[in-house]
Enzyme design. Structure first.
Site, PDB file in Angstrom:
ATOM      1  CG  ASP A  14      56.458  26.228  66.825  1.00 43.63           C
ATOM      2  OD1 ASP A  14      57.562  26.573  67.305  1.00 43.63           O
ATOM      3  OD2 ASP A  14      56.361  25.577  65.756  1.00 43.63           O
ATOM      4  CB  SER A  68      57.334  24.676  56.316  1.00 44.72           C
ATOM      5  OG  SER A  68      57.621  23.765  57.298  1.00 44.72           O
ATOM      6  CG  ASP A  97      56.931  24.813  60.135  1.00 47.23           C
ATOM      7  OD1 ASP A  97      56.437  25.874  60.574  1.00 47.23           O
ATOM      8  OD2 ASP A  97      58.158  24.662  59.966  1.00 47.23           O
ATOM      9  N   GLY A 148      64.972  25.498  52.007  1.00 44.26           N
ATOM     10  CA  GLY A 148      65.739  26.545  52.686  1.00 44.26           C
ATOM     11  C   GLY A 148      65.076  27.909  52.608  1.00 44.26           C
TER      12      GLY A 148
END
Ligand code: GAF
Length: 382
Positions: A38, A127, A173, A123
């Protein structure tokens, strides 16, 4: 959607702030393929899921604003006129960052209260951070009638992450979380920030996520480091981003970069091609090819881009031993979090049992396994 979670967040908000809040759901995301492409202006293939952040938000009539992270039982009170980043690693930076970026666009907001919680473990590489940022910007846009478009909002969320959290993330995200479409994945061109929905029907196969339940601490610095390697190679190649380069172009500057960085750039170019190939395979209903591309992605992330870890590699290696699993790979930034696995539905239960035991035996630690549904992006809920 998680009704119990929504009820809990609403009740807590009303108990503390004594007003009726605006309720927002902002989803986390999965990514079928296209990792670390991205921020190279490339392609990704994510989807919003039915797990994420639920936020309750309302105006405050005091001279300060309050944010309450219900899962952590932590509350911060702050003034809109003197915002600065909180301690590194604090969830408050996602909230402060969004407020600061709204103000940077010369939009005026008043004091507010927000309480939130979620059902994605932090984690996990799904996201939760973008989901939180989007819920804050979406809520503030509604409350204070800011007139922001969804495109504006995701750029605000992304900048919050750059400037307040310190991770120079791409746009995947925030985009997937904001623009998700039920039952679809989005083939997103990260240069034009436009996407094409693909209905995801895996027929007698399904996707499951396996969470390593680890997040190795170097992940943020390694992420920024990868990004700057890609940018410096683009400069050498005299292209805007690695999306514009071919393996042949790269060959021409081979003697000007380290062998490690050369491999990283090759990975990005190949991964970008894999995304396009995967979207074509999906369209043709060719799950075997899709699965092979997913395994190829992991191979590159592990050996070329070097953002995997022992736990993720173990899960993928175990998947490879099972002929009913068409593809598996690490998902997200790396160094922990989940693998995404495409497997025959008939095999799901026995593989879950097998992998849970094998993982526990190897690492003396439990993994977690999730099924997800593909969901709509950030929206108001009742
Ligand atoms: C993280 C980032 F936030 C995304 O922008 C993306 O780069 C991803 O890692 C790797 O594909 O989730």
């Amino acid at each position: 959607m998680n009704k119990a979670l929504i009820q809990k967040i609403k009740t807590v908000y009303q108990k503390i702030f004594k007003t009726v809040p605006l309720m927002i759901f902002s989803p986390g995301r999965i990514n079928i393929i296209g990792e670390h492409t991205d921020y190279n202006d490339g392609f990704v293939f994510p989807a919003a899921v039915n797990k994420g952040i639920v936020a309750a938000i309302g105006k405050s009539d005091s001279k300060e604003s309050t944010a309450f992270a219900i899962d952590k039982n932590e509350k911060v009170t702050f003034s809109l006129s003197s915002l600065k980043p909180s301690a590194e690693g604090s969830w408050a930076n996602y909230v402060f960052g969004v407020v600061a970026e709204i103000q940077n666009r010369s939009k005026t907001i008043g004091d507010f209260n927000i309480a939130f919680g979620g059902d994605i473990p932090p984690g996990a590489g799904m996201s939760s951070s973008a989901a939180l940022e989007n819920s804050v910007v979406f809520g503030l846009n509604e409350l204070f009638d800011l007139g922001l478009t969804k495109e504006d909002m995701i750029l605000i969320s992304q900048k919050a992450e750059h400037n307040y959290v310190g991770v120079k993330c791409g746009i995947m995200d925030q985009y997937a979380s904001m623009f998700g479409i039920k039952d679809n994945a989005l083939l997103l061109d990260c240069r034009t920030v436009e996407s094409k929905p693909y209905k995801m029907d895996f027929k007698d196969h399904e996707l499951i996520l396996i969470n390593t339940n680890v997040k190795h601490s170097l992940s943020d610095s390694a992420y920024n480091d990868r990004r700057s390697v890609c940018e410096s190679i683009s400069e050498l190649l005299k292209v805007r981003a690695l999306r514009d380069a071919t393996e042949y172009d790269l060959e021409g500057i081979k003697d000007k970069v380290t062998p490690e960085n050369y491999q990283k750039a090759i990975y990005v170019i190949q991964e970008n091609n894999r995304v396009i190939a995967a979207s074509k395979a999906m369209k043709a209903g060719d799950l075997k090819t899709l699965g092979a591309l997913i395994y190829g992605s992991h191979e590159g992330l592990q050996h070329q881009y070097k953002v995997s870890c022992e736990e993720l590699d173990f899960l993928v290696d175990q998947a490879k031993l099972n002929t009913h699993i068409l593809g598996a790979r690490m998902m997200g930034g790396g160094f922990g979090g989940c693998t995404i696995n495409l497997l025959a539905k008939t095999e799901t239960e026995s593989f879950k049992t097998f992998i849970s035991e094998a993982y526990k035996y190897k690492f003396n630690k439990a993994c977690s396994i999730y099924s997800v549904e593909l969901s709509n992006g950030t929206h108001i809920i009742q």
